[in-house]
Design an enzyme around this catalytic site. Structure first.
Site, PDB file in Angstrom:
ATOM      1  N   SER A 101       0.811  -1.219   0.000  1.00 35.58           N
ATOM      2  CA  SER A 101       0.000   0.000   0.000  1.00 35.58           C
ATOM      3  C   SER A 101       0.843   1.268   0.000  1.00 35.58           C
ATOM      4  O   SER A 101       0.651   2.159  -0.839  1.00 35.58           O
ATOM      5  CB  SER A 101      -0.941  -0.007   1.205  1.00 35.58           C
ATOM      6  OG  SER A 101      -0.209   0.017   2.433  1.00 35.58           O
ATOM      7  N   ASP A 102       1.777   1.378   0.947  1.00 33.86           N
ATOM      8  CA  ASP A 102       2.534   2.633   1.034  1.00 33.86           C
ATOM      9  C   ASP A 102       3.549   2.765  -0.096  1.00 33.86           C
ATOM     10  O   ASP A 102       3.862   3.882  -0.520  1.00 33.86           O
ATOM     11  CB  ASP A 102       3.199   2.799   2.403  1.00 33.86           C
ATOM     12  CG  ASP A 102       4.043   1.622   2.828  1.00 33.86           C
ATOM     13  OD1 ASP A 102       4.089   0.619   2.099  1.00 33.86           O
ATOM     14  OD2 ASP A 102       4.655   1.699   3.921  1.00 33.86           O
ATOM     15  N   CYS A 103       4.067   1.653  -0.608  1.00 34.72           N
ATOM     16  CA  CYS A 103       4.958   1.721  -1.769  1.00 34.72           C
ATOM     17  C   CYS A 103       4.184   2.204  -2.991  1.00 34.72           C
ATOM     18  O   CYS A 103       4.697   2.992  -3.798  1.00 34.72           O
ATOM     19  CB  CYS A 103       5.582   0.358  -2.041  1.00 34.72           C
ATOM     20  SG  CYS A 103       6.632  -0.240  -0.704  1.00 34.72           S
ATOM     21  N   GLU A 161       3.708   5.973  -2.475  1.00 37.53           N
ATOM     22  CA  GLU A 161       4.908   6.773  -2.729  1.00 37.53           C
ATOM     23  C   GLU A 161       5.318   6.704  -4.197  1.00 37.53           C
ATOM     24  O   GLU A 161       5.832   7.681  -4.752  1.00 37.53           O
ATOM     25  CB  GLU A 161       6.056   6.312  -1.832  1.00 37.53           C
ATOM     26  CG  GLU A 161       5.783   6.385  -0.329  1.00 37.53           C
ATOM     27  CD  GLU A 161       5.438   7.773   0.181  1.00 37.53           C
ATOM     28  OE1 GLU A 161       5.660   8.762  -0.546  1.00 37.53           O
ATOM     29  OE2 GLU A 161       4.928   7.877   1.326  1.00 37.53           O
TER      30      GLU A 161
END
Length: 730
Positions: free
Chosen positions: A455-457, A460
């Site tokens: 999710s966070d990759c 970003e």
């Protein structure tokens, strides 16, 4: 400013340690190749080309001929440009930044044991560098810890003792004698934690009766049961999947002369006299982090009764099913696998299943190199096959924040290129059958060959590429709108019911499943919980996306952001902080959370003010901030005795994000500290470890020491309206 003649020579060593062994001459013969993010170190007796600056830097060799010392900067702008000049020179030819992602001390032993059992070749030079790494990280008491900053544990010491012996170090070597003396004081390795018990059983120096069952039959239970492995957090699931296959078949390496010697060396009593059943719940005090409970004891004791007489047909069927899932994971990740633990065990499973004769096993062997990283302290196994996309997406945003992108066009173009080629282009085949979430449009942590969506990759990757395309008209290639839409689709699909975002997959079960956590060393591993960092990253990315594409899935995105903000408010601690699950610790989580609130337009709410007050209370007298890793494991703020460049950067970025004049003094002091601690060549020193997983294990993010100071200085000169142009002259 501090002089800097050598590269990252003190990387990843705690403050109280120095390099015990540094093979200067040999290190000049190593070369690093990178293609689509794949990093491979090779030894060349007669190198065909000179070493590059990044190679020298990673190995701690002299670099002053390539990046000479500069005059002390006269302004923050000059300090920022010096930092960018230096950092841009470390970019790899395919556009990413390569960094050490080591730290845990239990990864390399699993790989070495696998290579030993399977007959997989490690070169003499690799063995030498691994031995040097373990020598450099041996504690003064003779042991090794769970990670490089940890006090000695039975897990770390037992595993690395075995590793050195496999690699040819004599039982009478002073390092071995020292380690053995420490182990014998702990009653040998009988109290090694579960994962250590597993590896020792496979090697043949621990009896399977001493390990709580890891039943392959769990994989053939109905999926609707909340305990089904398909509902576990993917890292947990992918470790216990191959463990179950090996446990179910009781596969063990050959009883060699070395194994017989280890049976003598690792215990204080005769191996054949040990009452193995009593070892199941025996975990050394210094290793035990997650204590067993009544429910977990009942569950494992029940499984132990079954294991005394398992159903042969069911066992064989379960073994077939687990092997099918193992081979699926191997193929879908190009034999890299989700992480280093299941990489080694999956490889071992394929060896036992095919007797080492299959093409799949050969492909496993070829991918061993992807995990081995060489640096000044030796060769280690990384906690992933690298942090390529993650570091590059952050680096790109940091550069854009400075307003200097036009002066570093090639750097920006190459970084954007790496982000572009790393996006996952399709979903996994038969993903529902193998419990995989959608992945088309996502970004992974490392490389596209690895491919697991995070999710966070994804957040970003989306944010960094969109920002680059918005701010840089010189980019030769653009990522299409449709691919951005696909990334948003992944993020929206990953939001948990509580409004937060997990790491890889939705939370598929109940948090009470943690009561059955079988790992003694780690916590928070059973389901994919919602995290501060993942939630904040997704909120920020969706907010940025919404500004550019206001009509695309508007109601869904608005709702997702609103629910995400409510989730962050609900988990804020009473002191104003948030606990970080992937970085050390409160400064890290707070940087993410405050950024999320600010992105929605909230710069002055009680939630944000309380967070900023927390930071102000933690600032040191010299203007810096510093946290100890123990903040993560003890779940409270633990002060680092030294100011830390990364923590200071996170703190000032959080305060600057609000644009409040009330924090100007604290920001100015933090920025001055960052500049005063910059090396004369534009670099910063590597300090204590800044990454974490499962609350109790530290992991290195070596690029952070450059990325976040650049980001902080860039924000100060280009996006902070209260900046003082003459700050350094005050």
């Amino acid at each position: 400013s501090i002089n800097a003649e050598y590269g990252d020579s003190m990387a990843y060593l705690p403050d109280n340690k120095t390099l015990k062994e540094f093979a200067d001459a040999e290190l000049t013969k190593w070369r690093l190749t990178c293609e689509r993010g794949r990093q491979v170190w090779t030894y060349e007796e007669n190198p065909k080309r000179p070493q590059t600056l990044p190679e020298k830097y990673f190995l701690g060799l002299p670099i002053s001929d390539s990046v000479p010392d500069l005059l002390p900067p006269k302004s923050v702008n000059e300090a920022c440009r010096n930092a960018l000049d230096f950092y841009s020179k470390l970019q790899m030819e395919d556009g990413h930044w390569a960094n050490d992602y080591g730290g845990p001390m239990f990864l390399l032993p699993g790989l070495v044991i696998t290579c030993y059992i399977s007959g997989t070749h490690l070169s003499d030079q690799q063995k030498q560098e691994i031995i040097r790494y373990l020598t450099n990280h041996q504690n003064d008491d003779g042991g090794w810890g769970l990670h490089i900053e940890s006090e000695s544990t039975v897990f770390g010491t037992g595993m690395n003792y075995v590793t050195l012996r496999i690699l040819g170090v004599s039982r009478d070597d002073p390092r071995i004698l020292h380690a053995r003396a420490w182990l014998h004081k702990q009653d040998g390795i009988k109290g090694i934690p579960t994962w250590g018990k597993f590896w020792m059983c496979v090697l043949g120096v621990y009896d399977w009766k001493g390990l709580n069952p890891i039943l392959p039959e769990l994989w053939v239970l109905p999926y609707k049961l909340i305990i089904h492995p398909g509902r576990w957090w993917c890292h947990c699931r992918m470790v216990y999947l191959p463990m179950a296959y090996i446990y179910g078949g009781k596969f063990t390496g050959k009883l060699t002369k070395l194994v017989k010697e280890l049976r003598e060396e690792l215990y204080v009593q005769d191996y054949n006299s040990i009452q193995w059943e009593k070892c199941k719940w025996n975990v050394a005090p210094q290793d035990l982090y997650k204590h067993p409970n009544v429910l977990s004891k009942l569950a494992f004791n029940t499984m132990s009764i079954y294991e005394k007489c398992p159903n042969p047909w069911l066992r064989n069927y379960a073994l077939d099913q687990t092997l099918e899932h193992i081979r699926y994971e191997d193929k879908e990740t190009n034999w890299i696998d989700i992480g280093p633990v299941n990489k080694s065990i999956n490889m071992l499973c394929e060896y036992f299943a095919s007797k080492g004769l299959s093409e799949a096993f050969s492909k496993h062997q070829q991918r061993v190199q992807d995990y081995l990283w060489l640096s000044a302290d030796g060769m280690k196994m990384q906690g992933y096959n690298g942090s390529q996309l993650w570091d590059t997406a952050f680096s790109l945003q940091a550069i854009l924040e400075t307003g200097m992108a036009a002066s570093f066009k090639e750097t920006v173009i190459n970084a954007h290129h790496y982000v572009d080629i790393s996006q996952v282009k399709c979903d996994n085949t038969q993903r529902e059958k193998y419990y995989r979430h959608i992945s088309k449009g996502a970004w992974p942590f490392s490389t596209v060959d690895h491919g697991w969506p995070i999710s966070d990759c994804t957040a970003e990757g989306l944010r960094s590429s969109m920002m680059a395309q918005d701010l840089c008209d010189f980019l030769p290639r653009m990522i299409s709108d449709e691919r951005f839409f696909q990334a948003v689709n992944v993020m929206l699909s990953l939001q948990n019911s509580n409004g937060g975002w997990p790491s890889y997959e939705l939370n598929r079960s109940t948090e009470y499943l943690e009561l059955l956590n079988p790992a003694d060393c780690f916590d928070g591993i059973m389901v994919d919980y919602s995290h501060t960092e993942c939630s904040s990253a997704c909120i920020k990315a969706l907010c940025y996306f919404r500004k550019k594409y206001p009509s695309h899935r508007k109601s869904e995105i608005d709702s997702a952001i609103s629910k995400g903000i409510s989730f962050l408010k609900s988990i804020q601690r009473s002191d104003g902080s948030w606990h970080g699950c992937w970085g050390v610790c409160y400064t890290y989580a707070l940087w993410f959370a405050v950024g999320a609130f600010v992105e929605t337009g909230d710069t002055d709410s009680p939630t944000v003010k309380k967070a900023c007050q927390f930071l102000l209370q933690k600032q040191k007298s010299d203007g810096s901030w510093g946290e100890d890793f123990k903040s993560c494991s003890e779940k409270r703020w633990v002060e680092n005795k030294n100011g830390h460049g990364v923590h200071t950067s996170w703190a000032v970025l959080s305060l600057m994000a609000t644009d409040s004049v009330n924090y100007k003094e604290a920001v100015d002091r933090g920025i001055k500290w960052l500049v005063s601690n910059q090396l004369r060549n534009g670099d910063w020193q590597q300090q204590s470890i800044v990454g974490v997983f499962s609350y109790n294990c530290a992991i290195s993010y070596s690029g952070y020491k450059n990325i976040f100071p650049i980001w902080a200085l860039g924000k100060y000169i280009n996006g902070y309206k209260h900046a003082s142009l003459d700050l350094l002259s005050k």
